[in-house]
Design a protein around this motif. Structure first.
Motif, PDB file in Angstrom:
ATOM      1  N   GLY A 294       0.791  -1.224   0.000  1.00  0.00           N
ATOM      2  CA  GLY A 294       0.000   0.000   0.000  1.00  0.00           C
ATOM      3  C   GLY A 294       0.819   1.268   0.000  1.00  0.00           C
ATOM      4  N   ALA A 295       2.130   1.144  -0.174  1.00  0.00           N
ATOM      5  CA  ALA A 295       3.002   2.314  -0.216  1.00  0.00           C
ATOM      6  C   ALA A 295       3.272   2.709  -1.670  1.00  0.00           C
ATOM      7  CB  ALA A 295       4.304   2.035   0.528  1.00  0.00           C
ATOM      8  N   ILE A 296       4.143   3.679  -1.868  1.00  0.00           N
ATOM      9  CA  ILE A 296       4.376   4.256  -3.200  1.00  0.00           C
ATOM     10  C   ILE A 296       5.744   3.805  -3.699  1.00  0.00           C
ATOM     11  CG2 ILE A 296       4.581   6.404  -4.510  1.00  0.00           C
ATOM     12  CD1 ILE A 296       2.813   7.689  -2.298  1.00  0.00           C
ATOM     13  N   PRO A 297       5.780   2.971  -4.746  1.00  0.00           N
ATOM     14  CA  PRO A 297       7.073   2.470  -5.221  1.00  0.00           C
ATOM     15  C   PRO A 297       7.880   3.536  -5.944  1.00  0.00           C
ATOM     16  CG  PRO A 297       5.302   1.671  -6.629  1.00  0.00           C
ATOM     17  CD  PRO A 297       4.640   2.405  -5.495  1.00  0.00           C
ATOM     18  N   LEU A 298       9.189   3.379  -5.900  1.00  0.00           N
ATOM     19  CA  LEU A 298      10.077   4.150  -6.750  1.00  0.00           C
ATOM     20  C   LEU A 298       9.886   3.664  -8.193  1.00  0.00           C
ATOM     21  CD1 LEU A 298      13.349   3.765  -4.624  1.00  0.00           C
ATOM     22  CD2 LEU A 298      11.672   5.610  -4.470  1.00  0.00           C
ATOM     23  N   PRO A 299      10.309   4.427  -9.186  1.00  0.00           N
ATOM     24  CA  PRO A 299      10.295   3.904 -10.554  1.00  0.00           C
ATOM     25  C   PRO A 299      11.090   2.600 -10.628  1.00  0.00           C
ATOM     26  CG  PRO A 299      10.743   6.263 -10.558  1.00  0.00           C
ATOM     27  CD  PRO A 299      10.790   5.818  -9.117  1.00  0.00           C
ATOM     28  N   GLU A 300      10.623   1.663 -11.465  1.00  0.00           N
ATOM     29  CA  GLU A 300      11.260   0.340 -11.507  1.00  0.00           C
ATOM     30  C   GLU A 300      12.746   0.430 -11.830  1.00  0.00           C
ATOM     31  OE1 GLU A 300       9.427  -2.964 -13.317  1.00  0.00           O
ATOM     32  OE2 GLU A 300       7.398  -2.346 -12.786  1.00  0.00           O
TER      33      GLU A 300
END
Length: 346
Positions: A294-300
Motif C-alpha cells: 500500500g506504499a508508493i514504489p520508486l520507478p522500476e
C-alpha cells in the motif's frame, strides 16, 4: 520529460555494473542467526511483507526474523548500538546518529526503498475541512499552540468554532520529525497535548472515532482505511493536491512527499549470507512488495540503482545528516544516488 526521469536516464548506466558473485569465505563461515530489524512504523508494513515473501522462498525458509515497530529515532538508536542488522527509516540518518554509529564502528549502506505521502486526515463526517496549508498546520501544531489553539476556527476562520482533537506520532517517529520540520521549521517544534502513538493504526482509530479529530501519518495507513477516514488536500507549490501514488510520482504532492529507507549494517551483511539473500530479494522485488504493502514504489529502473548501491557496498549517507523538506521525487533520488557518481576507493 520530468526531472525524475532525466535523473534516472543520467544514472541508468550505473545499474549495469557487475553484481557480486558467490558469497566470500567470510560469508560462508558465518553462522545463521536471527535477523533483527527495528525502526519506522511507516516502513514496517513494507518490511513485514518482504519478510513473509522471503520466508516462502527456498532461500528464506529457515531464516528467523525479529521485526519491531519502534519509530525511526528509536530504530537508529538500536542500529547505531549494533543491536539490529537493519533499521527501517522514514527520514535519513541525522548527524548525531551518524556520530553514534561511528563511535561504535558501525558502517552502513543507505538504500531508498519507497516513497511516502505524509497524509493529513480527518473524520469522514467532517463537512468543513477539505484542504489545508502547511502554514495552517504550523499554526495548529507548533509548541506555542499548546493550550491556546483549541478550536477549528482558530486554524481557519471559515471553519466552525468546534473543539479540535489532535492525533499524531510520538517524538521517536521520523514522521513526527518530517512533519514538524515542514510546517514549523524545526523537527522538534511540536505541541505535546495530543493523542500520540508510534502505532499508526492507533492514530487511524483516533481519527475514525471522533468527528472533531485531525491526524497525520504515513500514506499506506490512509490507503488501507479510506472507508474510515478522509485525506485533506495540501496547498503546496502545485496547488491543493491530495496524496496518491500518482501525485507523488508526478511530483505534485509537496511538501509532504518523502523517501523511505533501509539502513543495512555492512559488517553483518558481509558476514551473514542469509542477510545478503534477504536484502537482495527485498530490493529486486521492491516495486511489487511496496505496491502490495500500500506504499508508493520508486520507478522500476530506480531499484536497479538501489541494487547497484548495495552490491558496490557504497557506505554512508548521501544526505549529510539532513533532508531538506519539499524536495521533488527527482531531487530526492538525486541525493540518494550521488554517492554512485564518486569513484570507489582503491
Amino acid at each position: 520529460m520530468g526531472p525524475g526521469a532525466r535523473l534516472l536516464n543520467a544514472l541508468a548506466a550505473l545499474a549495469l555494473l557487475p553484481t557480486l558473485g558467490a558469497p566470500s569465505s567470510a560469508l560462508a563461515q558465518s553462522s545463521q542467526g536471527v535477523i533483527r530489524i527495528s525502526g519506522s512504523s511507516t516502513v514496517f508494513p513494507i518490511t513485514a511483507l518482504a519478510i513473509r515473501r522471503f520466508r516462502q522462498s527456498s532461500a528464506g525458509r529457515d531464516v528467523r526474523f525479529e521485526l519491531k515497530e519502534t519509530g525511526t529515532t528509536a530504530g537508529f538508536r538500536a542500529f547505531c548500538s549494533g543491536a539490529v542488522a537493519i533499521s527501517n527509516a522514514s527520514r535519513p540518518i541525522n548527524s548525531q546518529e551518524i556520530k553514534a554509529c561511528e563511535a561504535k564502528g558501525i558502517r552502513f549502506i543507505e538504500l531508498p526503498i519507497a516513497f511516502d505521502a505524509l497524509t493529513v486526515a480527518v473524520n469522514p463526517r467532517n463537512t468543513w475541512a477539505t484542504e489545508v496549508s502547511p502554514a495552517e498546520l504550523g499554526r495548529l501544531w507548533n509548541r506555542r499552540a499548546q493550550g491556546r489553539i483549541k478550536t477549528w476556527n482558530q486554524v481557519n476562520s471559515a471553519w466552525p468554532a468546534r473543539p479540535i482533537t489532535l492525533c499524531g506520532p510520538d517524538k521517536d517517529s521520523g514522521t513526527f520529525d518530517y512533519f514538524n520540520k515542514a510546517v514549523s521549521g524545526q523537527a522538534d517544534n511540536s505541541r505535546s497535548d495530543y493523542t500520540s502513538s508510534e502505532d499508526d493504526n492507533m492514530l487511524v482509530k483516533c481519527v475514525a472515532k471522533d468527528l472533531q479529530s485531525l491526524g497525520y501519518f504515513g500514506f499506506s495507513y490512509y490507503a488501507a482505511n479510506r472507508n474510515r477516514i478522509r485525506s485533506l488536500a495540501v496547498k503546496g507549490p502545485k496547488g491543493a493536491v491530495r496524496p496518491s501514488i500518482e501525485t507523488v510520482q508526478k511530483e505534485r504532492y509537496l511538501p509532504f512527499s518523502r523517501p523511505l529507507f533501509l539502513y543495512i549494517n555492512n559488517e553483518q551483511l558481509l558476514k551473514r549470507p542469509e542477510l545478503q539473500r534477504f536484502v537482495t530479494a527485498f530490493v529486486r522485488q521492491g516495486p511489487e512488495i511496496v505496491k502490495a504493502a500500500g506504499a508508493i514504489p520508486l520507478p522500476e529502473t530506480t531499484y536497479r540503482l538501489v541494487e547497484t548501491k548495495l552490491y558496490r557496498h557504497v557506505l554512508g549517507s548521501s544526505f549529510a545528516g539532513d533532508l531538506p523538506v519539499g524536495l521533488t521525487v527527482g531531487q530526492a533520488l538525486g541525493r540518494s544516488f550521488q554517492q554512485l557518481k564518486r569513484p570507489l576507493p582503491r
